[in-house]
Design a protein around this motif. Structure first.
Motif, PDB file in Angstrom:
ATOM      1  N   SER A 163       0.850  -1.198   0.000  1.00  0.00           N
ATOM      2  CA  SER A 163       0.000   0.000   0.000  1.00  0.00           C
ATOM      3  C   SER A 163       0.878   1.238   0.000  1.00  0.00           C
ATOM      4  O   SER A 163       1.872   1.291   0.706  1.00  0.00           O
ATOM      5  CB  SER A 163      -0.919  -0.004   1.216  1.00  0.00           C
ATOM      6  N   GLY A 164       0.543   2.209  -0.811  1.00  0.00           N
ATOM      7  CA  GLY A 164       1.332   3.437  -0.915  1.00  0.00           C
ATOM      8  C   GLY A 164       2.628   3.227  -1.665  1.00  0.00           C
ATOM      9  O   GLY A 164       3.419   4.143  -1.778  1.00  0.00           O
ATOM     10  N   ASN A 176       5.220   1.724  -0.747  1.00  0.00           N
ATOM     11  CA  ASN A 176       6.423   1.752   0.092  1.00  0.00           C
ATOM     12  C   ASN A 176       6.302   0.754   1.244  1.00  0.00           C
ATOM     13  O   ASN A 176       5.267   0.120   1.413  1.00  0.00           O
ATOM     14  CB  ASN A 176       6.679   3.174   0.585  1.00  0.00           C
ATOM     15  N   THR A 193       6.824   1.588   4.601  1.00  0.00           N
ATOM     16  CA  THR A 193       6.936   2.362   5.831  1.00  0.00           C
ATOM     17  C   THR A 193       5.960   1.846   6.876  1.00  0.00           C
ATOM     18  O   THR A 193       5.095   1.022   6.564  1.00  0.00           O
ATOM     19  CB  THR A 193       6.666   3.851   5.555  1.00  0.00           C
ATOM     20  N   SER A 250       2.372   0.249   6.531  1.00  0.00           N
ATOM     21  CA  SER A 250       2.126  -0.243   5.178  1.00  0.00           C
ATOM     22  C   SER A 250       1.770  -1.727   5.239  1.00  0.00           C
ATOM     23  O   SER A 250       2.358  -2.471   6.026  1.00  0.00           O
ATOM     24  CB  SER A 250       3.372  -0.118   4.306  1.00  0.00           C
TER      25      SER A 250
HETATM   26  C1  LIG Z   1       3.841   5.222   2.081  1.00  0.00           C
HETATM   27  O1  LIG Z   1       2.619   4.532   2.119  1.00  0.00           O
HETATM   28  C2  LIG Z   1       1.655   5.065   2.997  1.00  0.00           C
HETATM   29  C3  LIG Z   1       0.422   4.176   2.974  1.00  0.00           C
HETATM   30  O2  LIG Z   1       0.759   2.921   3.458  1.00  0.00           O
HETATM   31  C4  LIG Z   1       1.303   6.473   2.568  1.00  0.00           C
HETATM   32  O3  LIG Z   1       0.392   7.035   3.504  1.00  0.00           O
HETATM   33  C5  LIG Z   1       2.563   7.325   2.524  1.00  0.00           C
HETATM   34  O4  LIG Z   1       2.281   8.613   2.041  1.00  0.00           O
HETATM   35  C6  LIG Z   1       3.610   6.673   1.669  1.00  0.00           C
HETATM   36  N1  LIG Z   1       4.865   7.422   1.787  1.00  0.00           N
HETATM   37  C7  LIG Z   1       5.606   7.737   0.747  1.00  0.00           C
HETATM   38  C8  LIG Z   1       6.878   8.485   1.048  1.00  0.00           C
HETATM   39  O5  LIG Z   1       5.321   7.442  -0.370  1.00  0.00           O
END
Ligand SMILES: *[C@@H]1O[C@H](CO)[C@@H](O)[C@H](O)[C@H]1NC(C)=O
Ligand SMILES: *[C@@H]1O[C@H](CO)[C@@H](O)[C@H](O)[C@H]1NC(C)=O
Ligand SMILES: *[C@@H]1O[C@H](CO)[C@@H](O)[C@H](O)[C@H]1NC(C)=O
Ligand SMILES: *[C@@H]1O[C@H](CO)[C@@H](O)[C@H](O)[C@H]1NC(C)=O
Ligand SMILES: *[C@@H]1O[C@H](CO)[C@@H](O)[C@H](O)[C@H]1NC(C)=O
Ligand SMILES: *[C@@H]1O[C@H](CO)[C@@H](O)[C@H](O)[C@H]1NC(C)=O
Ligand SMILES: *[C@@H]1O[C@H](CO)[C@@H](O)[C@H](O)[C@H]1NC(C)=O
Ligand SMILES: *[C@@H]1O[C@H](CO)[C@@H](O)[C@H](O)[C@H]1NC(C)=O
Ligand SMILES: *[C@@H]1O[C@H](CO)[C@@H](O)[C@H](O)[C@H]1NC(C)=O
Length: 288
Positions: A194-195, A197, A199, A202
């Motif tokens: 998700s997203g 990444n 992090t 996620s």
């Molecule tokens: C990483 O993913 C999360 C959702 O899981 C999102 O909210 C966040 O903005 C993302 N961060 C980056 C740096 O893309």
């Protein structure tokens, strides 16, 4: 004219902000005006919470040979009240804070406090004074604000500010989100995060190629510790899964057959043993 001396604690203030700043005036005013002045231009009148802070503050103020000295933010409203600091009602008073024979409450009207910054033994000591007297004032300017500690709470100290980070965030200013390592490349299938990444928070879901079955759980989540939650999802070849199921079924079937057969044999044996008894008992009855 007001002299606004910005005391820089630590090194360069331009890049990083270190602790609160003290500001003092070179004009005098009564205590009420002084407090108002501090609240208008900075955060409030100076609050001292330890002997170290007291000594530190004195070391920053210019020496004066006599009265007036500087108002500090501790006061009381009436005679028998406790000395209380402005802002947060703290009642800290050190053992060595007051000058000799102070507070003397001369004429029962001295409810405000000045700090001596002379060069004799009273240096850094406090004296209670009439609030209407005219004195210089020391104010402080808080350095913590809503943006000081990205994802954390800001705590102010004399020398520095410290950030206490929320779960899943780290770094000097809680500016960095905790990241998990790339999900391990599975033997079959691929992870979709998700997203995009890995992090904190996620979720990465495993997608299996056709002909494969996904075992539960179907996803992993990046935890605040920077590691993935729970057991790994696995793609299993459909045939293998079927075989496994069939194999298991066959095995249990075989076991069942064995078990039934053995049970049957045992029963048969028992009946074989019992049969002669049954045959003999009626005859013994006849004979008896
Ligand atoms: C990483 O993913 C999360 C959702 O899981 C999102 O909210 C966040 O903005 C993302 N961060 C980056 C740096 O893309
Ligand atoms: C300090 O005490 C006064 C009077 O009791 C009260 O009105 C005020 O809200 C208190 N301030 C704080 C920050 O607790
Ligand atoms: C009162 O405020 C001062 C200055 O903001 C701070 O240093 C001190 O820790 C506070 N004391 C209490 C008891 O909250
Ligand atoms: C008490 O205050 C009066 C003036 O109000 C002053 O003359 C006197 O010196 C003070 N006494 C002490 C002990 O500070
Ligand atoms: C003020 O006086 C104290 C004690 O005599 C001395 O240590 C200090 O250096 C003086 N500060 C300034 C700024 O002159
Ligand atoms: C301080 O000065 C202001 C303005 O001169 C006055 O209104 C106020 O009553 C004074 N306060 C005290 C405590 O003397
Ligand atoms: C908030 O504090 C940070 C450092 O703690 C500083 O860099 C920034 O300029 C401040 N922002 C505002 C709006 O005061
Ligand atoms: C301020 O505190 C941070 C940790 O929160 C530390 O890394 C830094 O060296 C400190 N700065 C000073 C000048 O003490
Ligand atoms: C992480 O996820 C939990 C549960 O979904 C949510 O309550 C929390 O606010 C999330 N935290 C962040 C920093 O996104």
């Amino acid at each position: 004219m007001k002299l606004t001396l910005i005391v820089l604690l630590g090194s360069s203030l331009a890049a990083t902000t270190l602790g609160w700043k003290y500001h003092y005036t070179d004009t005098t005013m009564n205590w009420t005006q002084a407090r108002q002045y501090c609240k208008t231009h900075y955060t409030d009148m100076v609050v001292i919470q330890s002997q170290e802070e007291n000594d530190y503050l004195v070391s920053l103020l210019p020496n004066r040979s006599g009265s007036p000295y500087y108002w500090i933010g501790i006061t009381k409203n009436h005679m028998n009240e406790t000395w209380t600091w402005v802002g947060n009602n703290s009642t800290w008073v050190g053992n060595e804070s007051w000058a000799e024979n102070e507070p003397n409450n001369n004429h029962s009207t001295e409810f405000c406090v000045e700090i001596y910054v002379n060069t004799n033994k009273n240096r850094g000591k406090w004296n209670d004074e009439k609030c209407s007297n005219q004195k210089y004032v020391v104010c402080y300017e808080a350095q913590c604000n809503a943006t000081s500690c990205g994802r954390g709470t800001c705590k102010e100290t004399t020398e520095n500010i410290t950030c206490h980070c929320e779960l899943g965030f780290k770094g000097h200013r809680c500016q960095t989100v905790v990241e998990c390592p790339h999900p391990p490349q599975p033997a079959y299938g691929h992870f979709n995060c998700s997203g995009g990444n890995q992090t904190f928070n996620s979720t990465c879901e495993l997608t299996c190629p056709p002909g494969f079955l996904l075992t539960s759980p179907t996803s992993i989540t990046c935890e605040a510790t920077g590691s993935w939650s729970g057991p790994r999802p696995i793609c299993t070849i459909y045939k293998q899964a079927l075989l496994a199921v069939a194999g298991c079924g066959a095995f249990s079937g075989f076991c069942c057959i064995c078990f039934c057969w053995m049970k049957h044999r045992k029963r048969k044996k028992l009946t074989q043993v019992r049969q002669p008894e049954e045959e003999t008992s009626p005859s013994s009855e006849v004979h008896g």
